[in-house]
Motif scaffolding. Structure first.
Motif, mmCIF file in Angstrom:
data_model
loop_
_atom_site.group_PDB
_atom_site.id
_atom_site.type_symbol
_atom_site.label_atom_id
_atom_site.label_comp_id
_atom_site.label_asym_id
_atom_site.label_seq_id
_atom_site.Cartn_x
_atom_site.Cartn_y
_atom_site.Cartn_z
ATOM 1 N N GLU A 91 -0.295 16.391 -12.940
ATOM 2 C CA GLU A 91 -1.582 16.289 -12.207
ATOM 3 C C GLU A 91 -1.378 15.828 -10.767
ATOM 4 O O GLU A 91 -1.991 16.345 -9.848
ATOM 5 N N CYS A 92 -0.528 14.806 -10.593
ATOM 6 C CA CYS A 92 -0.325 14.285 -9.238
ATOM 7 C C CYS A 92 0.375 15.328 -8.362
ATOM 8 O O CYS A 92 0.129 15.417 -7.163
ATOM 9 N N PHE A 93 1.236 16.156 -8.986
ATOM 10 C CA PHE A 93 1.914 17.190 -8.213
ATOM 11 C C PHE A 93 0.903 18.229 -7.710
ATOM 12 O O PHE A 93 0.909 18.590 -6.523
ATOM 13 N N THR A 94 0.015 18.700 -8.588
ATOM 14 C CA THR A 94 -0.949 19.724 -8.142
ATOM 15 C C THR A 94 -1.891 19.149 -7.084
ATOM 16 O O THR A 94 -2.214 19.814 -6.107
ATOM 17 N N ALA A 95 -2.306 17.876 -7.267
ATOM 18 C CA ALA A 95 -3.207 17.262 -6.276
ATOM 19 C C ALA A 95 -2.488 17.153 -4.931
ATOM 20 O O ALA A 95 -3.052 17.468 -3.875
ATOM 21 N N PHE A 96 -1.212 16.734 -4.970
ATOM 22 C CA PHE A 96 -0.422 16.608 -3.740
ATOM 23 C C PHE A 96 -0.236 17.970 -3.073
ATOM 24 O O PHE A 96 -0.353 18.112 -1.857
ATOM 25 N N PHE A 97 0.017 18.986 -3.891
ATOM 26 C CA PHE A 97 0.251 20.351 -3.396
ATOM 27 C C PHE A 97 -0.963 20.837 -2.600
ATOM 28 O O PHE A 97 -0.850 21.340 -1.489
ATOM 29 N N ILE A 98 -2.147 20.665 -3.200
ATOM 30 C CA ILE A 98 -3.386 21.119 -2.551
ATOM 31 C C ILE A 98 -3.651 20.297 -1.279
ATOM 32 O O ILE A 98 -4.017 20.847 -0.239
ATOM 33 N N ARG A 99 -3.420 18.973 -1.381
ATOM 34 C CA ARG A 99 -3.660 18.098 -0.225
ATOM 35 C C ARG A 99 -2.797 18.514 0.968
ATOM 36 O O ARG A 99 -3.269 18.567 2.104
ATOM 37 N N ARG A 100 -1.546 18.861 0.686
ATOM 38 C CA ARG A 100 -0.634 19.237 1.775
ATOM 39 C C ARG A 100 -1.098 20.541 2.439
ATOM 40 O O ARG A 100 -1.060 20.671 3.665
ATOM 41 N N VAL A 101 -1.573 21.502 1.633
ATOM 42 C CA VAL A 101 -2.071 22.753 2.228
ATOM 43 C C VAL A 101 -3.327 22.463 3.057
ATOM 44 O O VAL A 101 -3.484 22.970 4.173
ATOM 45 N N ARG A 102 -4.206 21.622 2.525
ATOM 46 C CA ARG A 102 -5.439 21.274 3.273
ATOM 47 C C ARG A 102 -5.082 20.642 4.609
ATOM 48 O O ARG A 102 -5.697 20.935 5.629
ATOM 49 N N ARG A 103 -4.064 19.754 4.589
ATOM 50 C CA ARG A 103 -3.641 19.083 5.823
ATOM 51 C C ARG A 103 -3.118 20.096 6.833
ATOM 52 O O ARG A 103 -3.427 20.027 8.021
ATOM 53 N N THR A 104 -2.328 21.064 6.353
ATOM 54 C CA THR A 104 -1.783 22.093 7.257
ATOM 55 C C THR A 104 -2.933 22.885 7.874
ATOM 56 O O THR A 104 -2.953 23.134 9.077
ATOM 57 N N ILE A 105 -3.908 23.259 7.025
ATOM 58 C CA ILE A 105 -5.039 24.061 7.512
ATOM 59 C C ILE A 105 -5.818 23.282 8.571
ATOM 60 O O ILE A 105 -6.113 23.805 9.649
ATOM 61 N N SER A 106 -6.096 22.004 8.288
ATOM 62 C CA SER A 106 -6.926 21.282 9.256
ATOM 63 C C SER A 106 -6.130 20.890 10.493
ATOM 64 O O SER A 106 -6.645 20.959 11.596
ATOM 65 N N VAL A 134 -2.657 33.462 9.743
ATOM 66 C CA VAL A 134 -2.298 32.064 9.512
ATOM 67 C C VAL A 134 -1.454 31.957 8.232
ATOM 68 O O VAL A 134 -1.532 32.826 7.363
ATOM 69 N N LYS A 135 -0.700 30.874 8.164
ATOM 70 C CA LYS A 135 0.216 30.697 7.025
ATOM 71 C C LYS A 135 -0.002 29.309 6.428
ATOM 72 O O LYS A 135 0.748 28.371 6.720
ATOM 73 N N PRO A 136 -0.997 29.168 5.585
ATOM 74 C CA PRO A 136 -1.317 27.825 5.062
ATOM 75 C C PRO A 136 -0.217 27.186 4.218
ATOM 76 O O PRO A 136 -0.220 25.981 4.026
ATOM 77 N N LEU A 137 0.755 27.997 3.727
ATOM 78 C CA LEU A 137 1.831 27.410 2.905
ATOM 79 C C LEU A 137 3.076 27.082 3.730
ATOM 80 O O LEU A 137 4.142 26.834 3.165
ATOM 81 N N GLU A 138 2.953 27.095 5.046
ATOM 82 C CA GLU A 138 4.166 26.956 5.868
ATOM 83 C C GLU A 138 4.877 25.612 5.700
ATOM 84 O O GLU A 138 6.025 25.475 6.086
ATOM 85 N N ASN A 139 4.202 24.635 5.150
ATOM 86 C CA ASN A 139 4.866 23.340 4.909
ATOM 87 C C ASN A 139 5.269 23.147 3.450
ATOM 88 O O ASN A 139 5.652 22.047 3.061
ATOM 89 N N VAL A 140 5.164 24.213 2.668
ATOM 90 C CA VAL A 140 5.496 24.097 1.238
ATOM 91 C C VAL A 140 6.901 24.647 0.979
ATOM 92 O O VAL A 140 7.157 25.835 1.202
ATOM 93 N N PRO A 141 7.827 23.814 0.498
ATOM 94 C CA PRO A 141 9.167 24.334 0.175
ATOM 95 C C PRO A 141 9.067 25.362 -0.952
ATOM 96 O O PRO A 141 8.334 25.164 -1.917
ATOM 97 N N GLU A 142 9.813 26.446 -0.811
ATOM 98 C CA GLU A 142 9.738 27.568 -1.761
ATOM 99 C C GLU A 142 9.858 27.159 -3.241
ATOM 100 O O GLU A 142 9.085 27.619 -4.078
ATOM 101 N N PRO A 143 10.800 26.256 -3.599
ATOM 102 C CA PRO A 143 10.955 25.941 -5.035
ATOM 103 C C PRO A 143 9.717 25.285 -5.652
ATOM 104 O O PRO A 143 9.565 25.262 -6.868
ATOM 105 N N GLU A 144 8.834 24.728 -4.825
ATOM 106 C CA GLU A 144 7.651 24.059 -5.388
ATOM 107 C C GLU A 144 6.548 25.050 -5.776
ATOM 108 O O GLU A 144 5.629 24.707 -6.509
#
Ligand code: SF4
Ligand code: ZN
Ligand code: ZN
Length: 320
Positions: A27-42, A208-218
């Motif tokens: 759960e914490c991983f999915t919440a963190f994943f979404i939060r990081r994309v939101r941060r990149t977008i904003s 735009v690339k909202p996943l640009e801060n997400v490492p591929e293995p995640e």
């Protein structure tokens, strides 16, 4: 048993980030994943509150993940509209399978879905183009042809579907590879306009690339937890790309020195502003053949297509 490092969460950890040693429960991983994309977008102001956004989905992990993450974020932005488009390059034995996943995921996300093919747009599939140009000395590699034609197809689709932004599933690894590729090829002009999120011409829809801060293995981890199916087959042309070598090199570096990929991305962001100041923003005009936006008189896609289809006449046009 290793526990999740989130404060007040005592669940069992299922993933430890090699970057900082932080452990996550599902759960914490999915919440963190979404939060990081939101941060990149904003932080990059990628979208406006009432944008119609086209997600370019291939059916593979990255783009499918992007579609569902944006769908999750979109719940809080009721004026935003998401649609999905797949470009069918015409790669036998590969694209048909990917298309099924693209369509299935668009249905699951409940978004409008369209398919645009090279054959419809250009009258020729990627397989046919590759076969035609394979014998030529110094001919472009399949991925170079595909990249140019797909970028153009995405922009054409975006224009025709009246969207404000195109979102693509490029992740941190893709971005680091592209930066290094352009440096190795000395393509500084391309590097300067890599993240074209500003609308420079009415006909050029910002990407735009909202996943640009997400490492591929995640990304597969997120899809596994959220039980989202995706196409997990490699394109038959992928091995011919220089990108494959760079991917392997960067993979080794990241393993030995975690943070290398972020280092490349952040260095690039710092030098990009300077590059744009020095090179200026190249004027965008409309290609004389297809009337699509281009930095040259005749766009690269038309030059590739003309060369393959009407070999000989192309060189008489004095194209730069
Ligand atoms: Fe196109 Fe190359 Fe990607 Fe295949 S691997 S879809 S040819 S860019
Ligand atoms: Zn937790
Ligand atoms: Zn053109």
């Amino acid at each position: 048993m290793r526990k999740c490092s989130t404060v007040r969460c005592h669940k069992r950890a299922f993933y430890v980030s090699p970057l900082n040693g932080r452990s996550f429960c599902e759960e914490c991983f999915t919440a963190f994943f979404i939060r990081r994309v939101r941060r990149t977008i904003s932080s990059k102001k990628m979208f406006a509150l009432d944008d119609r956004i086209m997600v370019a989905i291939s059916g593979g992990a990255d783009s499918v993940c992007l579609l569902h993450v944006l769908k999750t974020i979109e719940v809080n932005f009721p004026k935003v509209e998401l649609i999905a488009v797949t470009i069918d390059e015409g790669i036998a034995g590969y694209r048909e399978g990917a298309l099924k996943f693209a369509k299935g995921n668009a249905e699951r996300a409940d978004v409008e879905f369209s398919v645009i093919s090279f054959k419809d747009l250009y009258g020729i599939s990627l397989d046919e183009l590759v076969a035609k140009t394979a014998e030529e000395k110094g001919s472009l590699k399949p991925c170079s042809i595909c990249g140019v034609l797909r970028r153009k197809a995405i922009n054409t689709a975006a224009w025709e579907l009246g969207v404000d932004r195109v979102a693509t599933g490029h992740n941190l690894d893709d971005e680091a590879q592209t930066i290094l590729l352009n440096i190795l090829r000395s393509d500084i002009g391309h590097l300067a306009r890599l993240n074209a999120s500003v609308r420079k011409h009415e006909r050029l829809i910002p990407r735009v690339k909202p996943l640009e801060n997400v490492p591929e293995p995640e990304i597969p981890l997120y899809l596994y937890i959220t039980e989202i199916p995706y196409h997990n087959t490699q394109c038959p042309y992928a091995e011919t790309a220089m990108r494959t070598d760079i991917r392997q090199f960067l993979y080794q570096q990241e393993k030995k020195h975690p943070g290398t990929l972020y280092g490349i991305l952040h260095s690039f962001e710092k030098i990009q502003a300077a590059l744009q100041r020095n090179l200026g923003h190249e004027a965008i005009r409309l290609c004389k053949i297809c009337s699509e936006p281009s930095v040259r008189e005749i766009c690269k896609a038309c030059r590739i297509l003309e060369n393959a289809t009407y070999k000989g006449t192309f060189l008489n046009k004095e194209v730069r």
